[in-house]
Design an enzyme around this catalytic site. Sequence first.
Site, PDB file in Angstrom:
ATOM      1  N   ARG A  54      -5.465  -8.857   2.732  1.00 56.08           N
ATOM      2  CA  ARG A  54      -5.010  -7.688   3.568  1.00 56.08           C
ATOM      3  C   ARG A  54      -6.103  -7.392   4.683  1.00 56.08           C
ATOM      4  O   ARG A  54      -7.272  -7.521   4.459  1.00 56.08           O
ATOM      5  CB  ARG A  54      -4.698  -6.367   2.766  1.00 56.08           C
ATOM      6  CG  ARG A  54      -3.316  -6.223   2.455  1.00 56.08           C
ATOM      7  CD  ARG A  54      -3.209  -4.977   1.565  1.00 56.08           C
ATOM      8  NE  ARG A  54      -3.751  -4.038   2.094  1.00 56.08           N
ATOM      9  CZ  ARG A  54      -3.505  -2.920   1.497  1.00 56.08           C
ATOM     10  NH1 ARG A  54      -3.000  -2.490   0.389  1.00 56.08           N
ATOM     11  NH2 ARG A  54      -4.189  -1.421   2.145  1.00 56.08           N
ATOM     12  N   ARG A  78      -1.321  11.588   0.142  1.00 60.81           N
ATOM     13  CA  ARG A  78      -2.664  11.439   0.699  1.00 60.81           C
ATOM     14  C   ARG A  78      -3.527  12.580   1.575  1.00 60.81           C
ATOM     15  O   ARG A  78      -4.483  12.480   1.814  1.00 60.81           O
ATOM     16  CB  ARG A  78      -2.650  10.177   1.709  1.00 60.81           C
ATOM     17  CG  ARG A  78      -3.392   8.821   0.662  1.00 60.81           C
ATOM     18  CD  ARG A  78      -3.154   7.902   2.025  1.00 60.81           C
ATOM     19  NE  ARG A  78      -3.853   6.646   1.612  1.00 60.81           N
ATOM     20  CZ  ARG A  78      -3.409   5.612   1.235  1.00 60.81           C
ATOM     21  NH1 ARG A  78      -2.078   5.484   0.521  1.00 60.81           N
ATOM     22  NH2 ARG A  78      -4.091   4.430   1.131  1.00 60.81           N
ATOM     23  N   ARG A 103      -9.399  -8.953  -3.410  1.00 60.89           N
ATOM     24  CA  ARG A 103      -8.037  -8.847  -3.729  1.00 60.89           C
ATOM     25  C   ARG A 103      -7.162  -9.788  -2.906  1.00 60.89           C
ATOM     26  O   ARG A 103      -7.527  -9.842  -1.640  1.00 60.89           O
ATOM     27  CB  ARG A 103      -7.644  -7.347  -3.438  1.00 60.89           C
ATOM     28  CG  ARG A 103      -6.191  -7.119  -3.446  1.00 60.89           C
ATOM     29  CD  ARG A 103      -5.810  -5.748  -3.511  1.00 60.89           C
ATOM     30  NE  ARG A 103      -5.890  -4.734  -2.247  1.00 60.89           N
ATOM     31  CZ  ARG A 103      -5.637  -3.521  -1.818  1.00 60.89           C
ATOM     32  NH1 ARG A 103      -5.162  -2.886  -3.132  1.00 60.89           N
ATOM     33  NH2 ARG A 103      -5.535  -3.122  -0.906  1.00 60.89           N
ATOM     34  N   LYS A 138      -3.844   1.824  -8.389  1.00 63.00           N
ATOM     35  CA  LYS A 138      -2.830   2.399  -8.345  1.00 63.00           C
ATOM     36  C   LYS A 138      -1.326   1.449  -8.082  1.00 63.00           C
ATOM     37  O   LYS A 138      -0.491   1.352  -8.968  1.00 63.00           O
ATOM     38  CB  LYS A 138      -2.579   3.666  -7.011  1.00 63.00           C
ATOM     39  CG  LYS A 138      -3.700   4.393  -7.207  1.00 63.00           C
ATOM     40  CD  LYS A 138      -3.591   5.446  -5.975  1.00 63.00           C
ATOM     41  CE  LYS A 138      -3.649   4.998  -4.559  1.00 63.00           C
ATOM     42  NZ  LYS A 138      -5.005   4.205  -4.039  1.00 63.00           N
ATOM     43  N   ARG A 168     -12.058   3.513   4.525  1.00 61.66           N
ATOM     44  CA  ARG A 168     -10.938   4.115   4.046  1.00 61.66           C
ATOM     45  C   ARG A 168     -11.364   4.970   2.899  1.00 61.66           C
ATOM     46  O   ARG A 168     -10.742   5.917   2.611  1.00 61.66           O
ATOM     47  CB  ARG A 168      -9.961   2.875   3.464  1.00 61.66           C
ATOM     48  CG  ARG A 168      -9.325   2.340   4.282  1.00 61.66           C
ATOM     49  CD  ARG A 168      -8.781   0.724   4.064  1.00 61.66           C
ATOM     50  NE  ARG A 168      -8.016   0.634   2.718  1.00 61.66           N
ATOM     51  CZ  ARG A 168      -7.940  -0.410   1.907  1.00 61.66           C
ATOM     52  NH1 ARG A 168      -8.531  -1.638   2.356  1.00 61.66           N
ATOM     53  NH2 ARG A 168      -7.012  -0.387   1.144  1.00 61.66           N
TER      54      ARG A 168
HETATM   55  P1  AMP Z   1      -2.495   1.415   0.877  1.00 62.54           P
HETATM   56  O1  AMP Z   1      -1.264   0.266   0.832  1.00 62.54           O
HETATM   57  O2  AMP Z   1      -1.842   2.652   0.057  1.00 62.54           O
HETATM   58  O3  AMP Z   1      -3.743   1.226   0.739  1.00 62.54           O
HETATM   59  O4  AMP Z   1      -2.140   1.952   2.423  1.00 62.54           O
HETATM   60  C1  AMP Z   1      -2.554   1.149   3.647  1.00 62.54           C
HETATM   61  C2  AMP Z   1      -2.754   2.001   4.809  1.00 62.54           C
HETATM   62  O5  AMP Z   1      -1.375   2.613   5.184  1.00 62.54           O
HETATM   63  C3  AMP Z   1      -3.603   3.297   4.621  1.00 62.54           C
HETATM   64  O6  AMP Z   1      -4.772   2.861   4.899  1.00 62.54           O
HETATM   65  C4  AMP Z   1      -3.068   3.990   5.688  1.00 62.54           C
HETATM   66  O7  AMP Z   1      -3.223   3.680   7.194  1.00 62.54           O
HETATM   67  C5  AMP Z   1      -1.475   3.927   5.565  1.00 62.54           C
HETATM   68  N1  AMP Z   1      -1.100   4.763   4.512  1.00 62.54           N
HETATM   69  C6  AMP Z   1      -0.456   4.285   3.416  1.00 62.54           C
HETATM   70  N2  AMP Z   1      -0.164   5.593   2.783  1.00 62.54           N
HETATM   71  C7  AMP Z   1      -0.147   6.643   3.504  1.00 62.54           C
HETATM   72  C8  AMP Z   1      -0.174   8.129   3.225  1.00 62.54           C
HETATM   73  N3  AMP Z   1       0.449   8.480   2.276  1.00 62.54           N
HETATM   74  N4  AMP Z   1      -0.427   8.993   4.537  1.00 62.54           N
HETATM   75  C9  AMP Z   1      -1.014   8.226   5.627  1.00 62.54           C
HETATM   76  N5  AMP Z   1      -1.066   7.044   5.851  1.00 62.54           N
HETATM   77  C10 AMP Z   1      -0.869   6.039   4.674  1.00 62.54           C
END
Ligand code: AMP
Length: 210
Positions: free
Chosen positions: A157, A89, A124, A14, A168
Site C-alpha cells: 500500500r 477513528r 505487509r 484489525k 498514521r
Molecule cells: P486503513 O486501511 O484502516 O489503515 O485506512 C487507510 C486510510 O483510510 C486511513 O489512513 C485514512 O486516511 C482513511 N480512513 C480509513 N478509515 C477511516 C476513518 N474511520 N476515518 C477517517 N479516515 C479513515
Amino acid sequence: MHRIVLFGAPGSGKGTQGDLLEEKFGYKKISTGDLIRAEVKEGSAIGKKVKNIMEKGELVSDDIIIEMVKNRVKQDDITVGYTMDGFPRTLDQAKALSKLPVEQETAIFLDVDEDAVVERLVSRLTCKNCGAIFNIKNKPPKQEDTCDECGGQLERRKDDNEETIRNRISVYRAQTEPAVKYYRENSTLYEVNAAGTVEEIFSKLEEIVT
Ligand code: AMP
C-alpha cells in the site's frame, strides 16, 4: 445482529483478524480503509477528494466516513453481524456508531507496541483486487506476489512506508485514542495483547466473541 468493533493502532491486526472472524462466524468485515480505497480506485468524486489525504495518512472527514458506514451496514449481505475494522477513528465517529442499533456489541482493543507495528506494516502486502492481507514475514502468500484468495496481484500500500506509518501512528494517538477512551468508559472494552502470531491472537478473539 452482533457488532464487533476492533480497535488498535495501524498494523495491530484489525484487518487480518476481521477476515478470520468473517470466515469463522459470518460477521462481515467492514473496513472503512477498503471502502475509501475502492472510491479512489474507481475515481469517484469522493475518491478524488480523499486520495491525497489518505496517502498522507491523515483522516478523511467524519461526514464522508459516517455516511459510508451507514450505507454499508444497510446492505443485505450482512445477516448475523459485522466487524468494524478502522471505524470509529474519532470521538464523533464513536458517537455516530453508537446510534446505529444492534442487539449485541463486542468491542476489542488489539494492543501492540509502536516498533512492532512499523515492522508489520513495512512487510505487509495487500491484494489489489480483493484487499486480502499478507505479510512477507509472518503470513507469506503461497505464490510470490499472488493472492491466495483470488489470484490477484499483491502490492505494498502507498501509505505503508515508514514516514507515512509514523504519521498514521501520531494521528491515531491524537484522534483515535479519545474514541478508545470513550468505549472504555461507556461500554465493555476487551483488551487483547496482540503481539503474538495471527493464530494466537485469533484464538483469544474466539474466546471473547463466543
Ligand atoms: P486503513 O486501511 O484502516 O489503515 O485506512 C487507510 C486510510 O483510510 C486511513 O489512513 C485514512 O486516511 C482513511 N480512513 C480509513 N478509515 C477511516 C476513518 N474511520 N476515518 C477517517 N479516515 C479513515
